[in-house]
Design a protein around this motif. Structure first.
Motif, PDB file in Angstrom:
ATOM      1  N   CYS A  86      19.296 -44.349 -48.578  1.00  0.00           N
ATOM      2  CA  CYS A  86      19.388 -45.129 -49.814  1.00  0.00           C
ATOM      3  C   CYS A  86      20.578 -46.088 -49.734  1.00  0.00           C
ATOM      4  N   THR A  87      21.022 -46.543 -50.878  1.00  0.00           N
ATOM      5  CA  THR A  87      22.093 -47.539 -50.914  1.00  0.00           C
ATOM      6  C   THR A  87      23.474 -46.928 -50.729  1.00  0.00           C
ATOM      7  N   GLN A  88      23.614 -45.615 -50.945  1.00  0.00           N
ATOM      8  CA  GLN A  88      24.901 -44.943 -50.784  1.00  0.00           C
ATOM      9  C   GLN A  88      25.089 -44.590 -49.319  1.00  0.00           C
ATOM     10  N   LEU A  89      25.897 -45.356 -48.597  1.00  0.00           N
ATOM     11  CA  LEU A  89      26.034 -45.193 -47.149  1.00  0.00           C
ATOM     12  C   LEU A  89      27.467 -44.893 -46.730  1.00  0.00           C
ATOM     13  N   GLU A  90      28.270 -44.306 -47.616  1.00  0.00           N
ATOM     14  CA  GLU A  90      29.657 -43.971 -47.308  1.00  0.00           C
ATOM     15  C   GLU A  90      29.750 -42.548 -46.769  1.00  0.00           C
ATOM     16  N   ILE A  91      30.381 -42.403 -45.591  1.00  0.00           N
ATOM     17  CA  ILE A  91      30.549 -41.101 -44.947  1.00  0.00           C
ATOM     18  C   ILE A  91      32.005 -40.667 -45.117  1.00  0.00           C
ATOM     19  N   PRO A  92      32.277 -39.600 -45.852  1.00  0.00           N
ATOM     20  CA  PRO A  92      33.664 -39.149 -46.078  1.00  0.00           C
ATOM     21  C   PRO A  92      34.221 -38.410 -44.859  1.00  0.00           C
ATOM     22  N   HIS A  93      34.280 -39.099 -43.736  1.00  0.00           N
ATOM     23  CA  HIS A  93      34.725 -38.502 -42.479  1.00  0.00           C
ATOM     24  C   HIS A  93      35.278 -39.609 -41.594  1.00  0.00           C
ATOM     25  N   PHE A  94      35.934 -39.227 -40.465  1.00  0.00           N
ATOM     26  CA  PHE A  94      36.436 -40.254 -39.558  1.00  0.00           C
ATOM     27  C   PHE A  94      35.476 -40.517 -38.400  1.00  0.00           C
ATOM     28  N   PHE A  95      34.321 -39.818 -38.391  1.00  0.00           N
ATOM     29  CA  PHE A  95      33.260 -40.117 -37.440  1.00  0.00           C
ATOM     30  C   PHE A  95      31.927 -39.727 -38.073  1.00  0.00           C
ATOM     31  N   CYS A  96      30.835 -40.107 -37.421  1.00  0.00           N
ATOM     32  CA  CYS A  96      29.491 -39.817 -37.949  1.00  0.00           C
ATOM     33  C   CYS A  96      29.152 -38.351 -37.682  1.00  0.00           C
ATOM     34  N   GLU A  97      29.527 -37.506 -38.596  1.00  0.00           N
ATOM     35  CA  GLU A  97      29.246 -36.084 -38.481  1.00  0.00           C
ATOM     36  C   GLU A  97      27.825 -35.815 -38.980  1.00  0.00           C
ATOM     37  N   LEU A  98      27.085 -34.985 -38.254  1.00  0.00           N
ATOM     38  CA  LEU A  98      25.655 -34.800 -38.501  1.00  0.00           C
ATOM     39  C   LEU A  98      25.347 -34.407 -39.937  1.00  0.00           C
ATOM     40  N   ASN A  99      26.028 -33.399 -40.462  1.00  0.00           N
ATOM     41  CA  ASN A  99      25.754 -32.938 -41.829  1.00  0.00           C
ATOM     42  C   ASN A  99      26.013 -34.030 -42.862  1.00  0.00           C
TER      43      ASN A  99
END
Length: 352
Positions: free
Chosen positions: A215-228
């Motif tokens: 969807c439009t919410q694409l912010e990951i609260p991490h310093f890398f693309c963590e799977l979960n």
């Protein structure tokens, strides 16, 4: 488009009112109602497509959004990355250049050090680049690639630690048959199987994520693309993704750890049968470094999982994950170098 929807809805209500009026032909009413439903279905499909547009990039929020902390984070992680890279590289070079270390134990240790270099390099350089450029963007393809290599080398670390535990088990419990069992061909097979299992597992997870709609919410609260964290951003059904994560956790985490514990239980049983204290110390000293690395790797990994599960605080999870993604690979060269006499001699020979 919204205005058209309102007009269609009003027309639909009017058609229902006409349908109750016996003076209006029922066939015309039925056709008009069907036509209005078709328009409403088209509008619904249009809205779903707007909410699930093709993803081109994600936003990595990092460890902190405070501007004054960014220079500190930059130099801290740059220092840790350089120590990790150089320390593990020295271990690899020392083992490769010294013929006395061309044994199964050091063969797997060199591969573990190489895996740690790659494991850290999948996340930290991108984090440093984002801090330096003050950009938090990572492309969709970059995110999938980062997830793939992160899972690949994390799984490889698991299998290598398991193989190293088996190597110590054979060396202590079956010393007379050690060179027969752990021959070069068998060691290469163990390494190849570890690579294949890690590649297949990470590739499966990555392909399943690529089938998700976001969807439009694409912010990951991490310093890398963590799977979960990436899966939580999906709009489509993630049941099979979560199921695959649980199965992979058992296959890559619980099964190797169980094998390691079984190997060390047999090692302890055999060592306790040795009568002399000097023999017991020598036996334990050969696997002390490996046991410490295993404790760090699995201890920090499970500690992050247990500490973050009750709070569900993504930022806390990101900060805690630094321990097993950066700190543990950084400490491994010191553990093997400071506790191993053969590595010390090989390093002196390398610099002389």
């Amino acid at each position: 488009m919204i205005h058209q929807f309102y007009m269609l809805y009003s027309a639909h209500e009017s058609l229902h009112d006409w349908g109750h009026d016996s003076s209006f032909p029922r066939s015309i009413t039925s056709n008009l109602i069907n036509h209005s439903w078709e328009k409403l279905a088209v509008f619904s499909s249009y809205m779903e497509q707007r909410n699930q547009t093709p993803v081109s990039e994600f936003i990595l929020l990092g460890l902190s959004e405070e501007g004054e902390l960014q220079p500190l984070l930059l130099w801290l992680f740059l220092s840790m990355y350089l120590v990790t890279f150089s320390g593990n590289l020295l271990i690899v070079l020392a083992i490769v250049t010294d013929s006395r270390l061309h044994t199964p134990m050091y063969f797997f240790l060199a591969n573990l050090s190489f895996s740690d270099i790659c494991f850290t390099s999948t996340t930290v350089p991108k984090m440093l680049w984002n801090i330096q450029t003050q950009s938090k963007v990572i492309t969709y393809a970059g995110c999938l690639s980062q997830m793939y290599f992160f899972m690949l080398f994390a799984g490889l670390d698991n299998f290598l630690l398991t193989v190293m535990a088996y190597d110590r088990f054979v060396a202590i419990c079956h010393p007379l048959h050690y060179m027969v069992i752990m021959n070069p061909k068998f060691c290469c097979i163990l390494l190849l199987v570890s690579w294949l299992l890690s590649v297949l597992s990470s590739l499966l997870q990555d392909l399943m994520v690529s089938q998700l709609s976001f969807c439009t919410q694409l912010e990951i609260p991490h310093f890398f693309c963590e799977l979960n964290q990436v899966i939580q951003l999906a709009c489509s059904d993630t049941f099979f993704n979560n199921l695959a994560i649980y199965l992979a956790s058992g296959f890559l985490g619980v099964l190797p750890l169980t094998s390691i514990l079984f190997s060390y239980s047999r090692i302890v049983t055999s060592v306790l049968k040795i009568s002399s204290s000097g023999g017991k110390y020598k036996a334990f000293s050969t696997c002390g470094s490996h046991l410490l690395v295993v404790s760090l790797f699995y201890g920090t990994g499970f500690g992050v999982y247990l500490s973050s599960a009750p709070s569900q605080n993504s930022r806390t999870t990101a900060m805690a994950s630094v321990t097993y993604t950066v700190v543990t690979p950084m400490l491994n060269p010191f553990i093997h170098g400071l506790r191993n006499r053969d590595i010390k001699l090989a390093l002196r020979k390398l610099f002389s």
